[in-house]
Enzyme design. Structure first.
Site, PDB file in Angstrom:
ATOM      1  N   LYS A 129     -41.954 -89.172 -77.954  1.00  0.00           N
ATOM      2  CA  LYS A 129     -41.235 -89.243 -79.230  1.00  0.00           C
ATOM      3  C   LYS A 129     -40.179 -90.340 -79.143  1.00  0.00           C
ATOM      4  O   LYS A 129     -39.478 -90.457 -78.137  1.00  0.00           O
ATOM      5  CB  LYS A 129     -40.575 -87.896 -79.513  1.00  0.00           C
ATOM      6  CG  LYS A 129     -39.579 -87.882 -80.658  1.00  0.00           C
ATOM      7  CD  LYS A 129     -38.351 -87.053 -80.316  1.00  0.00           C
ATOM      8  CE  LYS A 129     -37.527 -87.701 -79.242  1.00  0.00           C
ATOM      9  NZ  LYS A 129     -36.195 -87.117 -79.043  1.00  0.00           N
ATOM     10  N   ALA A 188     -36.156 -85.268 -68.864  1.00  0.00           N
ATOM     11  CA  ALA A 188     -34.795 -85.388 -69.409  1.00  0.00           C
ATOM     12  C   ALA A 188     -34.487 -86.833 -69.776  1.00  0.00           C
ATOM     13  O   ALA A 188     -33.488 -87.404 -69.364  1.00  0.00           O
ATOM     14  CB  ALA A 188     -33.767 -84.854 -68.416  1.00  0.00           C
ATOM     15  N   GLY A 248     -40.362 -85.385 -73.836  1.00  0.00           N
ATOM     16  CA  GLY A 248     -41.461 -84.973 -72.962  1.00  0.00           C
ATOM     17  C   GLY A 248     -41.652 -83.473 -72.917  1.00  0.00           C
ATOM     18  O   GLY A 248     -42.748 -82.956 -73.160  1.00  0.00           O
ATOM     19  N   GLY A 249     -40.592 -82.735 -72.624  1.00  0.00           N
ATOM     20  CA  GLY A 249     -40.702 -81.285 -72.567  1.00  0.00           C
ATOM     21  C   GLY A 249     -41.019 -80.674 -73.915  1.00  0.00           C
ATOM     22  O   GLY A 249     -41.816 -79.732 -74.024  1.00  0.00           O
ATOM     23  N   SER A 250     -40.423 -81.213 -74.968  1.00  0.00           N
ATOM     24  CA  SER A 250     -40.689 -80.711 -76.316  1.00  0.00           C
ATOM     25  C   SER A 250     -42.127 -80.992 -76.739  1.00  0.00           C
ATOM     26  O   SER A 250     -42.783 -80.143 -77.361  1.00  0.00           O
ATOM     27  CB  SER A 250     -39.723 -81.357 -77.310  1.00  0.00           C
ATOM     28  OG  SER A 250     -38.389 -80.997 -77.033  1.00  0.00           O
ATOM     29  N   GLY A 281     -35.005 -88.334 -73.210  1.00  0.00           N
ATOM     30  CA  GLY A 281     -34.780 -88.688 -74.597  1.00  0.00           C
ATOM     31  C   GLY A 281     -36.014 -89.044 -75.390  1.00  0.00           C
ATOM     32  O   GLY A 281     -35.913 -89.476 -76.540  1.00  0.00           O
ATOM     33  N   ILE A 282     -37.202 -88.879 -74.808  1.00  0.00           N
ATOM     34  CA  ILE A 282     -38.435 -89.154 -75.540  1.00  0.00           C
ATOM     35  C   ILE A 282     -39.285 -87.894 -75.706  1.00  0.00           C
ATOM     36  O   ILE A 282     -40.491 -87.961 -75.913  1.00  0.00           O
ATOM     37  CB  ILE A 282     -39.246 -90.295 -74.889  1.00  0.00           C
ATOM     38  CG1 ILE A 282     -39.430 -90.081 -73.387  1.00  0.00           C
ATOM     39  CG2 ILE A 282     -38.593 -91.636 -75.162  1.00  0.00           C
ATOM     40  CD1 ILE A 282     -40.300 -91.142 -72.719  1.00  0.00           C
ATOM     41  N   ASP A 289     -36.477 -80.715 -80.913  1.00  0.00           N
ATOM     42  CA  ASP A 289     -37.542 -81.702 -81.074  1.00  0.00           C
ATOM     43  C   ASP A 289     -38.932 -81.086 -81.198  1.00  0.00           C
ATOM     44  O   ASP A 289     -39.891 -81.802 -81.513  1.00  0.00           O
ATOM     45  CB  ASP A 289     -37.549 -82.668 -79.881  1.00  0.00           C
ATOM     46  CG  ASP A 289     -36.394 -83.657 -79.915  1.00  0.00           C
ATOM     47  OD1 ASP A 289     -35.930 -83.987 -81.017  1.00  0.00           O
ATOM     48  OD2 ASP A 289     -35.960 -84.090 -78.832  1.00  0.00           O
TER      49      ASP A 289
END
Length: 312
Positions: free
Chosen positions: A17, A105, A110-112, A107-108, A143
Site C-alpha cells: 500500500k 513495520a 505489509g501486515g494489514s 509504512g506500506i 489500513d
C-alpha cells in the site's frame, strides 16, 4: 486428508500500500486520529496461501520471515483468521503459509495487506459471503479496510471510510526502505503539529496533472517519522537525486519512501542506480496495480513445499 489434498492451496497476493498523501485532519476523544489519504497499491507484495486443516496454523517463509518469529501468536494473519472463524462460527480450520517479501513495520501496509488477504482467502475457503469480512477489518487495523479492496481509494475517518477511485495514471514507481522498522503509535506520539484540512483531490487527467495535484498535498507524519528514523532523510535525498524523479515522499508512518517517474523504464533505471549505490537497502521498481489481485487455486510447487518444511 490425503497428501495431495493438503498440497492443494488457495493463493492471494497482498500488495504493498502506498499513501500518496496523508493528512491528519482531527482526533477523536479516544485518541484515534481522523485521516485523509489517497492510497494506491503496487505490483510488489507478500503472498498468502491457505488450505483446509485442523485448527488454525501459520507458517512464514521468505526474506522477511525472521523478523516475525518473536510474535507469532499476535501475527495479524492469525488474528484475522481467528476473528473470521469466531464471527462466522466456523468449526473447521485452515493451514496458512505466508511468503513474507515486504519489510516489516515499514509504512506500506505489509501486515494489514496480509490480514486482508487472510480474510478474503478464508471467506472463500469457508464459503462465506464477502460481507462477512468487511465489519472485521477496522478492528484489525486502520489500513485493513482499504487493503481488502487493494485498489486505488480515498481513505477517511480512522481508516474505515474507503471510497473507490478511478485508476491513477500509469507511471513508474520506486519503493525504498533503509531497513529500520518504525512503530506507528510512536510516530503519532512524536507528532507535534496541528491538524490539516482534507486535500482538494480530484481525478487526475494526466501524469503531469497527477504530479501537480500531489505537490499540493503532503504526509503529515513525515517530520515525526524522520525524528525517530533519520535514515528516512537519507532515502528521500537519494530518491530525489535519481534521474527523472518527479516527487519523493514517505508512505504512511514510514520508513518506506516512494518516488514517481513518468515511465516504468525510468523507475527501473533509478532502482538499479540506488541498488548499486546502497546495496543494503530494500529497493523495488514497480507500477501501480490496475485491478485488485484475484484468488488463485492450485498446488504448491515442490520449491514452496520445501520452504514450508524449513520455515518458522
Amino acid at each position: 486428508m490425503s497428501a495431495t489434498e493438503r498440497d492443494r492451496r488457495l493463493a492471494l497476493d497482498a500488495p504493498a500500500k502506498i499513501n500518496l498523501f496523508l493528512h491528519v485532519v482531527g482526533r477523536r476523544d479516544d485518541g484515534y486520529h481522523f485521516l485523509d489519504s489517497t492510497v494506491a497499491f503496487a505490483g510488489v507484495g507478500d503472498t498468502l496461501y491457505a488450505s483446509a486443516g485442523d485448527g488454525l496454523s501459520l507458517k512464514i517463509f521468505g526474506p522477511f520471515a525472521e523478523t516475525l518469529i518473536s510474535d507469532m501468536e499476535d501475527n495479524l494473519v492469525l488474528r484475522a483468521a481467528r476473528a473470521l472463524r469466531d464471527a462466522a462460527a466456523i468449526t473447521g480450520g485452515a493451514m496458512l503459509s505466508l511468503d513474507k517479501r515486504l519489510p516489516v513495520a515499514s509504512g506500506i501496509g505489509g501486515g494489514s495487506a496480509d490480514a486482508a488477504a487472510a480474510l478474503r482467502l478464508l471467506a472463500h475457503l469457508w464459503s462465506l459471503p464477502e460481507e462477512a469480512t468487511v465489519g472485521l477489518a477496522i478492528g484489525l487495523g486502520a489500513d485493513v479496510p482499504v487493503c481488502l479492496r487493494s485498489a486505488s481509494s480515498r481513505v477517511g475517518g480512522i481508516g474505515d471510510a474507503v471510497e473507490p477511485l478511478n485508476s491513477l495514471p500509469a507511471c513508474g514507481v520506486v519503493l525504498v526502505n533503509a531497513g529500520e522498522g518504525i512503530s506507528t503509535p510512536a510516530v503519532f506520539a512524536a507528532r507535534s503539529d496541528g491538524f490539516s484540512n482534507p486535500a482538494a483531490w480530484r481525478s487526475p487527467s494526466s501524469y503531469s496533472d497527477f504530479i501537480e495535484l500531489l505537490r499540493e498535498t503532503r504526509n503529515d507524519l513525515a517530520d515525526a517519522a524522520l525524528s525517530i528514523s533519520p535514515s528516512i532523510g537519507d532515502v528521500l535525498a537519494a530518491l530525489k537525486r535519481t534521474q527523472g524523479c518527479d516527487i519523493a515522499r514517505l508512505s504512511g508512518s514510514g520508513g518506506t519512501c516512494f518516488a514517481l517517474y513518468e515511465t516504468a523504464d525510468a523507475a527501473s533505471a533509478a532502482a538499479d542506480a540506488l541498488t548499486a549505490d546502497r546495496p543494503g537497502w530494500w529497493v523495488r521498481a514497480t507500477q501501480f496495480m490496475r485491478t485488485a489481485p484475484s484468488i488463485r487455486e492450485g498446488h504448491l510447487s515442490a520449491q514452496i513445499r520445501a520452504l514450508r518444511r524449513k520455515c518458522l
